[in-house]
Write a protein that holds these residues in place. Structure first.
Motif, mmCIF file in Angstrom:
data_model
loop_
_atom_site.group_PDB
_atom_site.id
_atom_site.type_symbol
_atom_site.label_atom_id
_atom_site.label_comp_id
_atom_site.label_asym_id
_atom_site.label_seq_id
_atom_site.Cartn_x
_atom_site.Cartn_y
_atom_site.Cartn_z
ATOM 1 N N MET A 1 1.146 -0.952 -0.108
ATOM 2 C CA MET A 1 -0.274 0.161 0.038
ATOM 3 C C MET A 1 0.834 1.397 -0.191
ATOM 4 O O MET A 1 1.951 1.518 0.434
ATOM 5 N N VAL A 2 0.746 2.447 -0.373
ATOM 6 C CA VAL A 2 0.907 3.407 -0.406
ATOM 7 C C VAL A 2 -0.003 4.265 -0.785
ATOM 8 O O VAL A 2 -0.649 4.690 -1.765
ATOM 9 N N ASN A 3 0.033 5.030 0.406
ATOM 10 C CA ASN A 3 -1.144 6.352 0.809
ATOM 11 C C ASN A 3 -1.772 6.096 1.102
ATOM 12 O O ASN A 3 -3.812 6.103 -0.291
ATOM 13 N N ASN A 4 -2.501 4.689 1.093
ATOM 14 C CA ASN A 4 -3.918 3.448 1.447
ATOM 15 C C ASN A 4 -4.568 3.474 -0.305
ATOM 16 O O ASN A 4 -5.652 3.156 -0.259
ATOM 17 N N VAL A 5 -3.385 3.180 -1.358
ATOM 18 C CA VAL A 5 -3.840 3.052 -2.926
ATOM 19 C C VAL A 5 -3.159 1.758 -2.865
ATOM 20 O O VAL A 5 -1.990 1.180 -2.524
ATOM 21 N N PRO A 6 -3.416 0.810 -3.563
ATOM 22 C CA PRO A 6 -3.089 -0.311 -3.783
ATOM 23 C C PRO A 6 -1.763 -0.507 -4.119
ATOM 24 O O PRO A 6 -1.971 0.656 -5.942
ATOM 25 N N ALA A 7 -0.850 -0.739 -4.621
ATOM 26 C CA ALA A 7 0.320 -0.857 -4.867
ATOM 27 C C ALA A 7 0.378 -0.911 -6.391
ATOM 28 O O ALA A 7 1.203 -0.261 -7.249
ATOM 29 N N GLY A 8 -0.040 -2.183 -6.876
ATOM 30 C CA GLY A 8 -0.252 -2.400 -8.471
ATOM 31 C C GLY A 8 -1.505 -1.264 -8.848
ATOM 32 O O GLY A 8 -0.522 -1.361 -9.971
ATOM 33 N N GLU B 1 -12.115 4.143 -14.539
ATOM 34 C CA GLU B 1 -11.175 4.902 -15.270
ATOM 35 C C GLU B 1 -11.493 6.334 -13.975
ATOM 36 O O GLU B 1 -10.659 7.168 -14.224
ATOM 37 N N GLN B 2 -12.234 6.033 -13.756
ATOM 38 C CA GLN B 2 -12.080 7.319 -12.565
ATOM 39 C C GLN B 2 -11.108 7.221 -11.467
ATOM 40 O O GLN B 2 -10.132 8.556 -10.870
ATOM 41 N N CYS B 3 -10.721 6.228 -10.865
ATOM 42 C CA CYS B 3 -9.810 5.656 -9.397
ATOM 43 C C CYS B 3 -8.144 6.172 -10.852
ATOM 44 O O CYS B 3 -7.078 6.650 -10.649
ATOM 45 N N PHE B 4 -8.516 5.954 -11.944
ATOM 46 C CA PHE B 4 -7.039 5.585 -12.550
ATOM 47 C C PHE B 4 -6.386 7.095 -12.622
ATOM 48 O O PHE B 4 -5.674 7.392 -12.711
ATOM 49 N N TYR B 5 -8.066 8.138 -13.133
ATOM 50 C CA TYR B 5 -7.029 9.348 -13.432
ATOM 51 C C TYR B 5 -7.518 10.131 -11.791
ATOM 52 O O TYR B 5 -6.814 10.855 -11.915
ATOM 53 N N ARG B 6 -8.148 9.698 -10.907
ATOM 54 C CA ARG B 6 -7.902 10.331 -9.699
ATOM 55 C C ARG B 6 -6.238 9.849 -9.112
ATOM 56 O O ARG B 6 -5.537 10.932 -8.815
ATOM 57 N N HIS B 7 -5.871 8.854 -9.259
ATOM 58 C CA HIS B 7 -4.258 8.055 -8.885
ATOM 59 C C HIS B 7 -3.644 9.192 -9.832
ATOM 60 O O HIS B 7 -2.374 9.675 -9.348
ATOM 61 N N GLN B 8 -3.428 9.361 -10.643
ATOM 62 C CA GLN B 8 -3.158 10.421 -11.688
ATOM 63 C C GLN B 8 -2.248 11.880 -11.453
ATOM 64 O O GLN B 8 -1.759 12.516 -11.026
ATOM 65 N N ALA B 9 -3.905 11.949 -11.181
ATOM 66 C CA ALA B 9 -3.825 13.564 -10.571
ATOM 67 C C ALA B 9 -3.581 14.254 -9.148
ATOM 68 O O ALA B 9 -3.254 14.783 -8.940
ATOM 69 N N LYS B 10 -3.997 12.871 -8.337
ATOM 70 C CA LYS B 10 -3.417 13.667 -6.445
ATOM 71 C C LYS B 10 -1.934 12.654 -6.590
ATOM 72 O O LYS B 10 -1.249 12.865 -5.629
ATOM 73 N N LEU B 11 -1.265 11.406 -7.186
ATOM 74 C CA LEU B 11 -0.361 10.833 -7.086
ATOM 75 C C LEU B 11 0.653 11.498 -7.928
ATOM 76 O O LEU B 11 2.188 11.525 -7.758
#
Length: 143
Positions: free
Chosen positions: A1-8, A40-50
């Motif tokens: 986990m990285v910032n409560n996001v699954p590493a994969g 897709e929403q999760c994908f773009y959120r990870h890009q924008a936030k991390l």
């Protein structure tokens, strides 16, 4: 986990971003093998936030080092070029790249919008004009 996001999930988003691929391409690829991916929403959120903030942070560190090295060397020779994609005869947007010609390293890249001759050139020495975008101008011209 990285910032409560699954590493994969984060690694998948990073791989897509850093290779220039797209969500639709990776989604089709995973779907062809019946592998569950992220939305897709999760994908773009990870890009924008991390990912994008991390890339910007790393670029800023590198840029600070390049400017410091240029200033410490005493004499700085800069070259710049603007590249514009014009749908007709006049380009509205472009990217401006500033390079230290001594070290052959890019020290700044700016996206600019041209409006009636903007951005104007900056006076830089006797008889010469040079446009210095963003942080590079502030650092080099006022040091």
């Amino acid at each position: 986990m990285v910032n409560n996001v699954p590493a994969g999930n984060l690694q998948l988003c990073a791989a897509v971003l850093f290779t220039g691929s797209s969500f639709s391409q990776i989604s089709k690829f995973l779907g062809a093998f019946n592998i569950q991916g992220l939305s897709e929403q999760c994908f773009y959120r990870h890009q924008a936030k991390l990912l994008i903030p991390t890339v910007n942070w790393q670029w800023k560190l590198e840029q600070d080092d390049l400017i410091r090295e240029a200033l410490e060397s005493g004499s700085v020779t800069l070259g710049g070029d603007m590249r514009a994609d014009s749908p007709g005869h006049s380009a509205k947007y472009g990217s401006y790249t500033m390079m230290n010609l001594t070290s052959n390293k890019v020290i700044d890249i700016q996206l600019v919008q041209e409006v009636c001759g903007w951005p104007p050139p900056v006076e830089f020495g006797p008889g010469s004009q040079l446009f210095l975008p963003g942080a590079v101008a502030a650092c080099l011209l006022h040091s």
